[in-house]
Design a protein around this motif. Structure first.
Motif, PDB file in Angstrom:
ATOM      1  N   ASP A  82       0.827  -1.213   0.000  1.00  0.00           N
ATOM      2  CA  ASP A  82       0.000   0.000   0.000  1.00  0.00           C
ATOM      3  C   ASP A  82       0.859   1.260   0.000  1.00  0.00           C
ATOM      4  N   GLN A  86       1.284   4.219  -2.991  1.00  0.00           N
ATOM      5  CA  GLN A  86       0.836   5.560  -2.611  1.00  0.00           C
ATOM      6  C   GLN A  86       1.580   6.640  -3.411  1.00  0.00           C
ATOM      7  N   THR A 119      -4.983   2.398   0.900  1.00  0.00           N
ATOM      8  CA  THR A 119      -6.111   2.233  -0.020  1.00  0.00           C
ATOM      9  C   THR A 119      -7.439   2.014   0.698  1.00  0.00           C
TER      10      THR A 119
END
Length: 183
Positions: A82, A86, A119
């Motif tokens: 994640d 980003q 997310t």
């Protein structure tokens, strides 16, 4: 008049910092220079685990920041994915370091959104259980910021100290020199 003698703990921490500076410098000198992503990846490999639980590296390109490296604890594979996905522009600390060229050293960061959200919408700092972080611009004065290196410590690990921040500031200049050197 000389000051008080350093304690064994202070001397040991200082020696460990000098070993870290030496290891990062050796990693920089043992690989090709002028490749920003490669330089950051080598340095991150030295810093990860030994100095920080998480290492996140962003390169400042012509148009915008791009995330090049994310190293996390082995039990945080999904979180690392994640963070890698980003957009660094969604991380206020990274944007501030890239624009202002100043280091941030929050202990128990007050703003859970300072490094953006994953997310699912959860704050990265909360998800990673960050108790201390160091966000360092990579620049040589004078000159533009070439990237940003963010280091997290989590859980029961002790917070980054001012001495560690100072050593990281020195290493950030070495990183910036290696990133910008001609191939």
């Amino acid at each position: 008049m000389p000051g008080p003698e350093p304690t064994l703990t202070e001397t040991t921490r200082h020696a460990a910092l000098m070993d870290l500076v030496d290891a990062v410098t050796t990693a920089l000198l043992s690989g090709p220079v002028g490749d920003p992503a490669g330089v950051l990846e080598r340095a991150a490999g030295v810093l990860h685990g030994r100095f920080a639980d998480w290492v996140v590296a962003d390169v400042a390109g012509a148009a915008r920041l791009s995330r090049t490296t994310v190293l996390a604890p082995s039990d945080s594979v999904a979180g690392a994915r994640d963070v890698a996905a980003q957009d660094p522009v969604a991380c206020p600390l990274v944007v501030e370091a890239a624009r202002g060229g100043s280091t941030a050293l929050p202990v128990r960061p007050e703003d859970p959104d300072a490094f953006g959200r994953d997310t699912s919408g959860a704050p990265i700092l909360v998800r990673a259980n960050v108790t201390s972080l160091l966000c360092v611009p990579l620049t040589t004065a004078p000159g533009p910021v070439q990237g940003v290196l963010t280091l997290f410590r989590s859980g029961a690990r002790r917070a980054f100290s001012m001495a560690e921040a100072q050593a990281m500031d020195m290493m950030s200049r070495h990183l910036a020199l290696a990133m910008g050197a001609p191939r």
